[in-house]
Design an enzyme around this catalytic site. Structure first.
Site: not given
Length: 400
Positions: A96-99, A141
């Site tokens: 998942a893209p990390c916002q 991350m």
């Protein structure tokens, strides 16, 4: 690091325990299907339960390469209902893209992930309860927001979803692919499992081994691109690399800029040098190459005696005079021309450096293919993980 069992061989030599079993796969943020390609390379039969990606071009690539029907594809992960697949998924994979997380709560668990795509990954895990999941993301991350982001994610997996978690940074250059690509891999087991990440292996290939033999002229840089790539500042900061043995980390926007890896092609004998702004691959500054004006002067026919005394690109240099200005006055010099072309990697080469074999079909424009390759997971790293955990033990017997 050590193998899964002390008395077992390294993961590279280990045979899969149940090669005839089938893996029921769930795929989120699927891209071009790195895990699907890994399973194909391992000759493991796979049934795709569901896959999802918001990019239309990813869907085109996915449908061209894997067996899936429209009813099992979801373009928007927010609309994916995984409850019908409860206990029907053996392996779930996604990155998942990390916002930035909304940390308004204090639990730092599932409730604090609202508004993020990670929450959707966690929700799907909760709904379908896979036997194993692989969550992949950038190495940053781990220290994002001073470690709070990873703390939220880890607590979500362990405390809210009750999975046994193992995580580590892995570099693709340590698993057979000559690319410096470090990524965080988090493995979750529904049952408590003794798991050790796969041992690194010696890198046997160079980037050169992954290049195509025939290259379309459209991949060669124009004068503006070449000046940028060969500039001292750019190469000193390692934004670009020419003829490297290990590729820099692939970027999704390689189509639009001159950062990344480039290849130098010397002109063959008799081949026309059609671009006047082409430079050699070594670190010689541009100013030391012959300009077109000076080259025409030093290579002009002149007198018979003068003509025989001027040569360029010598294998063995002439004796140097005391000063450079005297060399030019005397008409005798060790001149270097710039006979070659610089190009970017082709989409197929980018795919190869991500572990995709040439039987992967390219069905989208170059612009999309560069982006899809740059966003993917390196297939060979996934293969190492699948073999290390022996994914076939989590599969089901095939129908007779």
């Amino acid at each position: 690091m050590r193998g899964l069992f002390d008395d077992n061989p390294n993961w590279t030599e280990r045979e899969l325990a149940y090669p005839n079993r089938m893996i029921r796969l769930g795929s989120l943020f699927s891209g071009i299907g790195a895990i699907e390609h890994a399973l194909k390379r391992l000759n493991i039969r796979t049934e795709i339960q569901f896959a999802s990606d918001i990019e239309p071009n990813c869907k085109k690539s996915y449908f061209a390469n894997y067996e899936i029907t429209e009813d099992r594809w979801c373009s928007d992960v927010h609309e994916l209902d995984a409850k019908p697949y409860r206990y029907k998924v053996d392996l779930l994979v996604g990155g998942a893209p990390c916002q930035a997380f909304s940390l308004v709560g204090k639990r730092r668990g599932f409730d604090d992930t609202r508004g993020t795509l990670f929450r959707e990954f966690a929700r799907v895990v909760k709904e379908c309860q896979p036997k194993v999941f692989i969550f992949e993301n950038v190495r940053g991350m781990l220290n994002h927001n001073k470690g709070v982001t990873w703390d939220v994610i880890k607590k979500t997996f362990e405390d809210d979803l009750h999975y046994d978690i193992h995580f580590q940074i892995l570099n693709s250059r340590n698993y057979g692919i000559p690319q410096n690509r470090e990524r965080l891999f988090c493995i979750g087991f529904r049952k408590r499992t003794e798991f050790f990440f796969p041992d690194v292996i010696n890198l046997e290939y160079r980037m050169y081994d992954f290049l195509e033999d025939t290259i379309d002229s459209k991949y060669f840089l124009n004068d503006k691109g070449i000046k940028f790539v060969t500039s001292h500042k750019n190469r000193e900061k390692r934004y670009t690399q020419i003829n490297g043995e290990i590729a820099l980390c692939q970027k999704r926007n390689q189509e639009y800029n001159w950062h990344g890896d480039f290849v130098y092609h010397p002109l063959a004998q008799g081949e026309e040098e059609y671009d006047e702004f082409i430079f050699d691959v070594n670190d010689v500054e541009e100013k030391y190459y012959l300009s077109e004006k000076v080259k025409k002067y030093v290579l002009c026919p002149g007198t018979k005696n003068f003509k025989t005394r001027i040569e360029t690109d010598l294998d063995v240099a002439r004796p140097l005079l005391q000063s450079m200005h005297k060399m030019h006055r005397a008409g005798i010099d060790n001149y270097v021309t710039h006979k070659g072309r610089i190009r970017k990697l082709t989409p197929r080469e980018c795919l190869r450096l991500m572990g995709f074999k040439d039987w992967f079909k390219i069905v989208v424009p170059d612009t999309a293919m560069y982006q899809e390759a740059g966003n993917s997971i390196v297939v060979d790293v996934l293969i190492a993980l699948l073999k290390q955990m022996d994914i076939t033990q989590y599969g089901i017997e095939q129908d007779k």
